[in-house]
Scaffold this motif. Structure first.
Motif, mmCIF file in Angstrom:
data_model
loop_
_atom_site.group_PDB
_atom_site.id
_atom_site.type_symbol
_atom_site.label_atom_id
_atom_site.label_comp_id
_atom_site.label_asym_id
_atom_site.label_seq_id
_atom_site.Cartn_x
_atom_site.Cartn_y
_atom_site.Cartn_z
ATOM 1 N N ASP A 75 0.857 -1.091 -0.106
ATOM 2 C CA ASP A 75 -0.081 0.164 0.017
ATOM 3 C C ASP A 75 0.989 1.060 -0.073
ATOM 4 O OD1 ASP A 75 -1.793 1.877 0.253
ATOM 5 O OD2 ASP A 75 -2.590 1.451 2.602
ATOM 6 N N SER A 76 0.916 1.990 -0.976
ATOM 7 C CA SER A 76 1.641 3.225 -0.937
ATOM 8 C C SER A 76 0.857 4.201 -1.861
ATOM 9 C CB SER A 76 2.985 2.891 -1.873
ATOM 10 O OG SER A 76 2.728 2.854 -3.247
ATOM 11 N N ASP A 77 1.556 5.444 -1.851
ATOM 12 C CA ASP A 77 0.960 6.869 -2.556
ATOM 13 C C ASP A 77 0.772 6.517 -4.150
ATOM 14 O OD1 ASP A 77 0.137 8.231 -0.489
ATOM 15 O OD2 ASP A 77 2.054 9.062 -0.346
ATOM 16 N N ILE A 78 1.527 5.671 -4.605
ATOM 17 C CA ILE A 78 1.632 5.143 -6.029
ATOM 18 C C ILE A 78 1.278 3.831 -6.199
ATOM 19 C CG2 ILE A 78 3.422 6.896 -6.490
ATOM 20 C CD1 ILE A 78 5.620 4.887 -6.480
ATOM 21 N N GLY A 79 0.568 3.283 -5.357
ATOM 22 C CA GLY A 79 -0.144 2.031 -5.718
ATOM 23 C C GLY A 79 0.687 0.735 -4.928
ATOM 24 N N PRO A 80 0.298 -0.356 -5.250
ATOM 25 C CA PRO A 80 1.328 -1.691 -4.704
ATOM 26 C C PRO A 80 2.138 -1.879 -5.946
ATOM 27 C CG PRO A 80 -1.045 -2.308 -5.476
ATOM 28 C CD PRO A 80 -1.054 -0.855 -5.522
ATOM 29 N N TYR A 81 3.109 -2.541 -5.578
ATOM 30 C CA TYR A 81 3.983 -2.892 -6.488
ATOM 31 C C TYR A 81 5.239 -3.630 -5.836
ATOM 32 C CZ TYR A 81 7.460 1.157 -5.659
ATOM 33 O OH TYR A 81 8.137 1.916 -4.945
ATOM 34 N N ASN A 82 6.006 -4.492 -6.689
ATOM 35 C CA ASN A 82 7.095 -5.244 -6.060
ATOM 36 C C ASN A 82 8.383 -4.640 -6.618
ATOM 37 O OD1 ASN A 82 5.331 -6.856 -4.594
ATOM 38 N ND2 ASN A 82 5.738 -8.564 -6.004
ATOM 39 N N GLU A 83 9.485 -4.924 -5.892
ATOM 40 C CA GLU A 83 10.939 -4.330 -6.297
ATOM 41 C C GLU A 83 12.044 -5.264 -5.944
ATOM 42 O OE1 GLU A 83 11.677 0.039 -5.701
ATOM 43 O OE2 GLU A 83 12.669 -0.945 -3.935
ATOM 44 N N GLU A 122 4.503 0.635 -14.248
ATOM 45 C CA GLU A 122 5.103 1.643 -14.810
ATOM 46 C C GLU A 122 5.053 3.150 -14.162
ATOM 47 O OE1 GLU A 122 2.735 2.496 -18.507
ATOM 48 O OE2 GLU A 122 3.691 0.709 -19.535
ATOM 49 N N ILE A 123 4.332 3.421 -13.452
ATOM 50 C CA ILE A 123 4.459 4.578 -12.395
ATOM 51 C C ILE A 123 5.695 4.516 -11.570
ATOM 52 C CG2 ILE A 123 2.884 3.683 -10.625
ATOM 53 C CD1 ILE A 123 1.800 6.355 -10.229
ATOM 54 N N ALA A 124 5.964 3.289 -10.944
ATOM 55 C CA ALA A 124 7.134 3.135 -9.930
ATOM 56 C C ALA A 124 8.528 3.361 -10.894
ATOM 57 C CB ALA A 124 7.116 1.855 -9.394
ATOM 58 N N ARG A 125 8.399 2.729 -11.974
ATOM 59 C CA ARG A 125 9.469 2.937 -13.029
ATOM 60 C C ARG A 125 9.676 4.179 -13.317
ATOM 61 N NH1 ARG A 125 9.178 0.730 -18.833
ATOM 62 N NH2 ARG A 125 7.473 2.325 -18.800
ATOM 63 N N ASP A 126 8.752 4.846 -13.908
ATOM 64 C CA ASP A 126 9.171 6.182 -14.652
ATOM 65 C C ASP A 126 8.862 7.542 -13.720
ATOM 66 O OD1 ASP A 126 8.392 4.803 -16.725
ATOM 67 O OD2 ASP A 126 5.989 5.715 -17.054
ATOM 68 N N LEU A 127 8.480 7.380 -12.406
ATOM 69 C CA LEU A 127 8.817 8.343 -11.498
ATOM 70 C C LEU A 127 10.278 8.086 -10.901
ATOM 71 C CD1 LEU A 127 5.335 8.627 -9.298
ATOM 72 C CD2 LEU A 127 6.408 10.270 -10.731
ATOM 73 N N GLY A 128 10.505 6.887 -10.767
ATOM 74 C CA GLY A 128 11.739 6.914 -9.912
ATOM 75 C C GLY A 128 12.767 7.393 -11.005
ATOM 76 N N ILE A 129 12.845 7.092 -12.374
ATOM 77 C CA ILE A 129 13.884 7.616 -13.367
ATOM 78 C C ILE A 129 13.882 9.082 -13.303
ATOM 79 C CG2 ILE A 129 14.292 7.585 -15.761
ATOM 80 C CD1 ILE A 129 13.333 4.763 -15.908
ATOM 81 N N ALA A 130 12.592 9.681 -13.324
ATOM 82 C CA ALA A 130 12.378 11.080 -13.518
ATOM 83 C C ALA A 130 12.901 12.057 -12.349
ATOM 84 C CB ALA A 130 11.023 11.532 -13.723
ATOM 85 N N VAL A 131 12.639 11.319 -11.106
ATOM 86 C CA VAL A 131 12.855 12.177 -10.029
ATOM 87 C C VAL A 131 14.273 12.078 -9.598
ATOM 88 C CG1 VAL A 131 12.377 12.375 -7.364
ATOM 89 C CG2 VAL A 131 10.588 12.187 -9.017
ATOM 90 N N ALA A 132 14.771 10.760 -9.558
ATOM 91 C CA ALA A 132 16.034 10.562 -8.904
ATOM 92 C C ALA A 132 17.211 9.930 -9.647
ATOM 93 C CB ALA A 132 16.094 9.955 -7.559
ATOM 94 N N GLY A 133 16.867 9.379 -11.045
ATOM 95 C CA GLY A 133 17.530 8.428 -11.838
ATOM 96 C C GLY A 133 17.972 7.291 -11.284
ATOM 97 N N TYR A 134 16.728 6.806 -10.584
ATOM 98 C CA TYR A 134 17.058 5.365 -10.066
ATOM 99 C C TYR A 134 16.921 4.570 -11.542
ATOM 100 C CZ TYR A 134 15.313 6.714 -5.458
ATOM 101 O OH TYR A 134 15.278 7.046 -4.382
#
Length: 273
Positions: A75-83, A122-134
């Protein structure tokens, strides 16, 4: 029902990034994590770090540490996901005493350079790349929390990345606030992102036999295989925790360029996509 007491003192600001509306910092209300650490040749780890200000934690004169973890954000502000996270524990500007630095970091907080970070949405990938270069790609990531073993696996573009299994340790209630610095590179700069975890239960093991790791044929799996990982140093299991993840707050010019192949499913969508 969400338990928000950990988050109540922190004010969020709505932002628009990579075509998404998202609050900052991002709150992770319910998550679990499983991780293992492996002895790794010091020179190999140093060659993968983008800055001479970053010093690998060491457990022997020529041995650093690689940390591999699987996280389930339920449960997160950008939905559920695994990493899947693959990185190297470090200190910034000062070398830590051998072995003591790793033990101290586990108790009081840590810093880690993130080498790879596959995610399932996709949202976890896209935001991570855009915000911090993950260094994120889209992947299939499974976490099977069994009675005796926790078995995790990751695959992308039809190829296995790696699988990690740990024998489930006994947990205890801890109620610990755990700060950490997440280090990434973006446009030839090192960026430092602060995070704070609220760890409510945790367990650990220091037995090498409690870990099983297999690397696959995906390029990331091959890269992990090329690290010449040694014995497992220990495992961690946090079945019930929370996280506040901010945007980067610090950065400096990288002293070396880290070349990354163009992995499949690593390109974020366009804002109109």
């Amino acid at each position: 029902m969400r338990d928000t007491s950990f988050f109540d003192p922190v004010q969020q600001i709505e932002t628009s990034t990579a075509g998404y509306e998202c609050p900052s910092p991002v709150f992770y209300y319910d998550m679990m994590s499983v991780s293992a650490m492996f002895a790794t040749p010091l020179d190999r780890v140093r060659s993968l770090l983008p800055s001479e200000r970053l010093h690998p934690l060491t457990i022997a004169p020529q041995k650093a540490v690689t940390a591999i973890g699987f996280l389930e954000y339920r449960d997160s502000d950008i939905g559920p996901y695994n990493e899947l996270t693959i990185g190297f524990p470090v200190t910034i500007d000062r070398r830590a005493p051998m072995l003591i630095g790793m033990l101290r970091g586990m108790k009081t907080g840590s810093a880690s350079y993130v080498w790879h970070l596959p995610v399932t949405t996709e949202i976890a990938r896209d935001l991570g790349i855009a915000v911090a270069g993950y260094p994120k790609i889209l992947a299939d990531i499974t976490i099977d929390d069994g009675d005796e073993w926790i078995r995790c696996g990751a695959a992308a573009a039809g190829q296995e990345i790696l699988s990690l299994s740990i024998r489930k340790p006994k947990t205890k209630r801890v109620n610990r606030r755990w700060p950490s610095d997440i280090l990434t590179t973006r446009e030839h700069f090192v960026q430092r992102t602060p995070a704070v975890s609220n760890v409510r239960h945790m367990g650990a093991s220091w037995k090498a036999d409690d870990v099983q790791l297999e690397t696959g044929d995906h390029p990331i799996g091959a890269e992990v295989g090329s690290l010449d990982l040694g014995r497992a140093l220990g495992t961690g299991y946090m079945p019930d925790s929370q996280l506040i993840l901010a945007a980067p707050i610090d950065g400096w010019a990288a002293s070396r360029t880290i070349d990354r192949p163009a992995y499949p499913q690593s390109e974020p969508r366009t804002q109109s996509g």
